[in-house]
Write a protein that holds these residues in place. Structure first.
Motif, PDB file in Angstrom:
ATOM      1  N   ASP A 321     111.864   7.204-132.230  1.00  0.00           N
ATOM      2  CA  ASP A 321     112.299   7.708-133.529  1.00  0.00           C
ATOM      3  C   ASP A 321     111.517   7.036-134.644  1.00  0.00           C
ATOM      4  O   ASP A 321     112.053   6.689-135.688  1.00  0.00           O
ATOM      5  CB  ASP A 321     113.810   7.443-133.701  1.00  0.00           C
ATOM      6  N   SER A 322     110.221   6.811-134.410  1.00  0.00           N
ATOM      7  CA  SER A 322     109.418   6.059-135.379  1.00  0.00           C
ATOM      8  C   SER A 322     108.488   6.942-136.203  1.00  0.00           C
ATOM      9  O   SER A 322     107.773   6.430-137.056  1.00  0.00           O
ATOM     10  CB  SER A 322     108.593   4.997-134.642  1.00  0.00           C
ATOM     11  N   ALA A 323     108.473   8.246-135.941  1.00  0.00           N
ATOM     12  CA  ALA A 323     107.567   9.134-136.686  1.00  0.00           C
ATOM     13  C   ALA A 323     107.986   9.195-138.152  1.00  0.00           C
ATOM     14  O   ALA A 323     109.163   9.317-138.472  1.00  0.00           O
ATOM     15  CB  ALA A 323     107.581  10.530-136.069  1.00  0.00           C
ATOM     16  N   LEU A 324     107.009   9.112-139.048  1.00  0.00           N
ATOM     17  CA  LEU A 324     107.279   9.143-140.479  1.00  0.00           C
ATOM     18  C   LEU A 324     107.172  10.572-141.002  1.00  0.00           C
ATOM     19  O   LEU A 324     106.414  11.390-140.476  1.00  0.00           O
ATOM     20  CB  LEU A 324     106.281   8.252-141.223  1.00  0.00           C
ATOM     21  N   SER A 325     107.931  10.857-142.059  1.00  0.00           N
ATOM     22  CA  SER A 325     107.932  12.192-142.648  1.00  0.00           C
ATOM     23  C   SER A 325     106.966  12.286-143.826  1.00  0.00           C
ATOM     24  O   SER A 325     107.016  13.233-144.587  1.00  0.00           O
ATOM     25  CB  SER A 325     109.348  12.546-143.116  1.00  0.00           C
ATOM     26  N   TYR A 326     106.074  11.289-143.971  1.00  0.00           N
ATOM     27  CA  TYR A 326     105.138  11.262-145.092  1.00  0.00           C
ATOM     28  C   TYR A 326     103.878  10.528-144.669  1.00  0.00           C
ATOM     29  O   TYR A 326     103.848   9.851-143.626  1.00  0.00           O
ATOM     30  CB  TYR A 326     105.765  10.550-146.297  1.00  0.00           C
ATOM     31  N   ILE A 327     102.821  10.672-145.461  1.00  0.00           N
ATOM     32  CA  ILE A 327     101.569   9.950-145.237  1.00  0.00           C
ATOM     33  C   ILE A 327     101.180   9.264-146.546  1.00  0.00           C
ATOM     34  O   ILE A 327     101.085   9.925-147.590  1.00  0.00           O
ATOM     35  CB  ILE A 327     100.436  10.899-144.797  1.00  0.00           C
ATOM     36  N   VAL A 328     100.972   7.968-146.510  1.00  0.00           N
ATOM     37  CA  VAL A 328     100.583   7.216-147.697  1.00  0.00           C
ATOM     38  C   VAL A 328      99.067   7.265-147.849  1.00  0.00           C
ATOM     39  O   VAL A 328      98.321   6.929-146.925  1.00  0.00           O
ATOM     40  CB  VAL A 328     101.053   5.756-147.603  1.00  0.00           C
ATOM     41  N   ARG A 329      98.614   7.704-149.009  1.00  0.00           N
ATOM     42  CA  ARG A 329      97.175   7.755-149.279  1.00  0.00           C
ATOM     43  C   ARG A 329      96.665   6.410-149.776  1.00  0.00           C
ATOM     44  O   ARG A 329      95.620   5.929-149.345  1.00  0.00           O
ATOM     45  CB  ARG A 329      96.869   8.849-150.299  1.00  0.00           C
TER      46      ARG A 329
END
Length: 339
Positions: A321-329
């Protein structure tokens, strides 16, 4: 000894160097971001403990980041700007800020100047006094349109409270104070930020969730990111919340119960038709009831097998359950060498 939420909270309280983290999601708020930072700095000037400000830019297409970066080296301001790669939505932006927060407590508020940061120190004191894990702002004198905002919000708050069991006057207020150890146990996804109290109630008792009247201002710059279409999304999200709160760990019970119910109805219909065919001697091949019975039987089998598959997926979810719902640029912080 097992680790409880209370023991985790005590651990964070004794080891975190920052007392309070302020998390503000932003999307195309170029006119509001500098006044927002000024208001926060002024409101927190007399706050005795250490605090930090985390601005999360949710893929803005205007000068929001450029305007916010002007305050990076402001004296007395511990500012961090988290720029997401694209627009992921307010919930994902809020999750990104919470993940970056180092404070023992976390405050969230909107970036459109409608929430008043002057309420934050009082809310922190109230949360501590009442020994709560979440304190929600209540916009008693809400400065929004009656038909498009207030009425749908009133109905939604009543409906959410009845279904989730967490009865609050204002679920939609972004001004909230959390204990970091508690909110970091909750994974925010989709557009579920308005249901945060319900998600928190899955981690701690609802008695540790409270509310407090706060100030609300009319929007001064830009346009609202929400319209009447949000009402329909709220209804769909509410159904998802209801399902996850009751059947997250046992989805097979939900689908299995439906399957067994449909199967029972199918069995009664087919048993009746069996008697009618082989005892009464009537023709059932062209009767609609026969088709209904067969379809209910197939639906029953489908629901039960769906429940089995859902149970397998749930077990996979709890293992990974470690998948993130965002990507930091990029993350912007003050230059420590700047004078």
């Amino acid at each position: 000894m097992g680790t409880t939420a209370e023991s985790v909270t005590r651990l964070v309280e004794t080891t975190s160097p920052v007392e309070l983290s302020l998390v503000v999601p932003l999307f195309n708020e170029e006119e509001s971001v500098e006044p927002l930072i000024e208001r926060i700095a002024t409101s927190m000037a007399r706050y005795a403990a250490s605090w930090e400000l985390i601005l999360v830019d949710d893929g803005s297409t205007d000068a929001t980041i450029a305007n916010a970066r002007r305050a990076l080296n402001r004296p007395g301001l511990d500012l961090k700007i988290v720029a997401l790669q694209r627009n992921f939505g307010q919930t994902a932006a809020m999750q990104a800020g919470i993940n970056q927060a180092e404070g023992r407590l976390i405050a969230t508020l909107d970036g459109d100047l409608q929430n008043d940061p002057k309420d934050i120190p009082a809310m922190v004191a109230e949360l501590e006094r009442r020994e709560l894990d979440l304190l929600v702002g209540w916009r008693q004198n809400r400065q929004d349109g009656l038909l498009l905002r207030k009425v749908p919000s009133f109905i939604a708050n009543r409906l959410i409270g009845r279904i989730t069991g967490v009865r609050l006057h204002d679920y939609g207020c972004s001004l909230k104070i959390y204990r970091s150890a508690v909110i970091k146990q909750v994974k925010l996804m989709g557009e579920m930020h308005r249901f945060i109290p319900a998600w928190v109630a899955g981690v701690v008792p609802s008695s540790r969730i409270g509310e407090m009247p706060v100030t609300h201002h009319a929007r001064q710059h830009g346009v609202s990111k929400y319209g009447i279409s949000r009402t329909f999304r709220v209804i769909l999200d509410l159904l998802s919340v209801m399902f996850f709160m009751r059947f997250k760990a046992r989805p097979g019970h939900f689908f299995g119960s439906l399957g067994l119910g449909l199967g029972a109805i199918s069995a009664l219909i087919l048993f009746y038709l069996f008697i009618d065919k082989f005892i009464m001697g009537n023709d059932i091949g062209t009767r609609p009831l026969f088709l209904i019975g067969v379809m209910l039987f197939l639906s029953s089998v489908q629901m039960i097998t769906t429940g089995i598959i859902a149970e397998m997926i749930a077990r996979t979810y709890y293992r990974e359950d470690s998948a993130l719902s965002y990507i930091v640029r990029e993350i912007y912080q003050a230059d420590p060498t700047a004078e």
